[in-house]
Design a protein around this motif. Structure first.
Motif, PDB file in Angstrom:
ATOM      1  N   ALA A  75     -40.779 -73.248  87.135  1.00  0.00           N
ATOM      2  CA  ALA A  75     -40.220 -74.295  86.159  1.00  0.00           C
ATOM      3  C   ALA A  75     -39.114 -74.873  87.169  1.00  0.00           C
ATOM      4  O   ALA A  75     -38.694 -76.150  87.417  1.00  0.00           O
ATOM      5  N   PRO A  76     -38.304 -73.996  87.868  1.00  0.00           N
ATOM      6  CA  PRO A  76     -37.303 -74.495  88.679  1.00  0.00           C
ATOM      7  C   PRO A  76     -37.363 -75.365  89.836  1.00  0.00           C
ATOM      8  O   PRO A  76     -37.085 -76.006  90.483  1.00  0.00           O
ATOM      9  N   ALA A  77     -38.833 -74.760  90.206  1.00  0.00           N
ATOM     10  CA  ALA A  77     -39.639 -75.350  91.387  1.00  0.00           C
ATOM     11  C   ALA A  77     -39.922 -76.846  91.179  1.00  0.00           C
ATOM     12  O   ALA A  77     -39.734 -77.565  91.989  1.00  0.00           O
ATOM     13  N   PHE A  78     -40.429 -77.134  90.153  1.00  0.00           N
ATOM     14  CA  PHE A  78     -40.830 -78.194  89.498  1.00  0.00           C
ATOM     15  C   PHE A  78     -39.386 -79.230  89.781  1.00  0.00           C
ATOM     16  O   PHE A  78     -39.627 -80.437  90.035  1.00  0.00           O
ATOM     17  N   VAL A  79     -38.170 -78.736  88.911  1.00  0.00           N
ATOM     18  CA  VAL A  79     -37.219 -79.656  88.759  1.00  0.00           C
ATOM     19  C   VAL A  79     -36.611 -80.117  90.184  1.00  0.00           C
ATOM     20  O   VAL A  79     -36.441 -81.235  90.380  1.00  0.00           O
ATOM     21  N   LEU A  80     -36.663 -78.944  91.220  1.00  0.00           N
ATOM     22  CA  LEU A  80     -36.098 -79.319  92.490  1.00  0.00           C
ATOM     23  C   LEU A  80     -37.159 -80.231  93.128  1.00  0.00           C
ATOM     24  O   LEU A  80     -36.609 -81.210  93.876  1.00  0.00           O
ATOM     25  N   THR A  81     -38.426 -80.129  93.039  1.00  0.00           N
ATOM     26  CA  THR A  81     -39.318 -80.854  93.839  1.00  0.00           C
ATOM     27  C   THR A  81     -39.412 -82.144  93.366  1.00  0.00           C
ATOM     28  O   THR A  81     -39.236 -83.135  93.953  1.00  0.00           O
ATOM     29  N   GLY A  82     -39.127 -82.427  91.918  1.00  0.00           N
ATOM     30  CA  GLY A  82     -39.028 -83.903  91.439  1.00  0.00           C
ATOM     31  C   GLY A  82     -37.814 -84.342  92.107  1.00  0.00           C
ATOM     32  O   GLY A  82     -37.649 -85.542  92.486  1.00  0.00           O
ATOM     33  N   ALA A  83     -36.592 -83.704  92.156  1.00  0.00           N
ATOM     34  CA  ALA A  83     -35.332 -84.367  92.680  1.00  0.00           C
ATOM     35  C   ALA A  83     -35.552 -84.543  93.927  1.00  0.00           C
ATOM     36  O   ALA A  83     -35.177 -85.938  94.504  1.00  0.00           O
ATOM     37  N   LEU A  84     -36.257 -83.972  94.751  1.00  0.00           N
ATOM     38  CA  LEU A  84     -36.477 -84.129  96.254  1.00  0.00           C
ATOM     39  C   LEU A  84     -37.478 -85.447  96.505  1.00  0.00           C
ATOM     40  O   LEU A  84     -36.911 -86.268  97.257  1.00  0.00           O
ATOM     41  N   LEU A  85     -38.471 -85.565  95.460  1.00  0.00           N
ATOM     42  CA  LEU A  85     -39.263 -86.537  95.675  1.00  0.00           C
ATOM     43  C   LEU A  85     -38.322 -87.824  95.382  1.00  0.00           C
ATOM     44  O   LEU A  85     -38.594 -88.879  95.941  1.00  0.00           O
ATOM     45  N   MET A  86     -37.559 -87.881  94.590  1.00  0.00           N
ATOM     46  CA  MET A  86     -36.800 -88.915  94.179  1.00  0.00           C
ATOM     47  C   MET A  86     -35.860 -89.467  95.239  1.00  0.00           C
ATOM     48  O   MET A  86     -35.619 -90.499  95.678  1.00  0.00           O
ATOM     49  N   VAL A  87     -35.299 -88.436  95.618  1.00  0.00           N
ATOM     50  CA  VAL A  87     -34.150 -88.705  96.856  1.00  0.00           C
ATOM     51  C   VAL A  87     -34.877 -89.208  98.075  1.00  0.00           C
ATOM     52  O   VAL A  87     -34.359 -90.094  98.806  1.00  0.00           O
ATOM     53  N   GLY A  88     -36.111 -88.381  98.539  1.00  0.00           N
ATOM     54  CA  GLY A  88     -36.626 -88.815  99.532  1.00  0.00           C
ATOM     55  C   GLY A  88     -37.509 -89.967  99.839  1.00  0.00           C
ATOM     56  O   GLY A  88     -37.695 -90.594 100.816  1.00  0.00           O
ATOM     57  N   GLY A  89     -38.004 -90.484  98.605  1.00  0.00           N
ATOM     58  CA  GLY A  89     -38.855 -91.385  98.563  1.00  0.00           C
ATOM     59  C   GLY A  89     -38.279 -92.866  98.592  1.00  0.00           C
ATOM     60  O   GLY A  89     -38.731 -93.663  99.540  1.00  0.00           O
ATOM     61  N   GLY A  90     -37.370 -93.200  97.622  1.00  0.00           N
ATOM     62  CA  GLY A  90     -36.813 -94.672  97.636  1.00  0.00           C
ATOM     63  C   GLY A  90     -37.496 -95.615  97.306  1.00  0.00           C
ATOM     64  O   GLY A  90     -37.144 -96.918  97.219  1.00  0.00           O
TER      65      GLY A  90
END
Length: 191
Positions: A75-90
């Protein structure tokens, strides 16, 4: 570990994993401006979190029937992965996928906590245990909104989102203790 310790761990993990939920609405205008999103795209990015939570409920529930401890771990890995996708994607697609992945992570957190409480705290203390979990999640959401209110306006949206996701590190640190606190019997057997 006594049952109260188990509930305390679930509450701390639930609160830590929901801080980003409270922070996200305030970041939405900046996210839209940074990604040059049209109004409809901004609405889709905002709504995909709830849609992902709704769609993930049945598969996540089935997964937890047999793999509760694994669901709590990812569960925490999904939250962090989603945040990193948002921040890194643009881009619109990165925002959309990242927010959906965060929604799945929050679904796993919520359903995992509820499953633990319902499996191991049934009885006279069930209502207070469920109330404590719900209250801790509300405190996490309010903590996210409060966090953004004290940050200087000069902090860019992606840094603010990562700061709001930082409490997930607490949940990662508490996961081994939570898994040890689960009764050995039926950790991952179906109910």
């Amino acid at each position: 570990m006594p049952a109260r310790g188990l509930i305390l761990l679930l509450c701390l993990i639930g609160a830590a994993n929901t801080v980003s939920i409270g922070a996200f609405p305030a970041l939405l205008p900046e996210l839209g401006a940074a990604g040059a999103l049209a109004d409809w795209q901004l609405g889709v990015v905002a709504g995909v979190f709830g849609l992902a939570r709704m769609v993930a409920n049945v598969p996540a529930g089935l997964f937890m029937t047999y793999h509760l401890s694994r669901a709590l771990l990812v569960a925490p890995a999904f939250v962090l992965t989603g945040a990193l996708l948002m921040v890194g994607g643009g881009s619109f697609a990165a925002f959309l996928i990242g927010r959906a992945v965060m929604g799945v992570g929050h679904t796993l957190t919520t359903l995992g906590g509820l499953t633990v409480v319902l499996r191991y705290r049934a009885g006279a203390s069930l209502a207070s245990s469920l109330n404590a979990m719900e209250f801790s999640a509300m405190l996490g959401v309010l903590g996210g909104a409060g966090l953004l209110s004290v940050l200087p306006r000069t902090v860019p949206w992606h840094a603010a989102l990562l700061l709001a996701c930082a409490p997930v590190a607490l949940s990662l640190a508490l996961l081994p203790a939570l898994l040890r606190a689960l009764p050995l019997r039926a950790r991952d057997e179906p109910r």
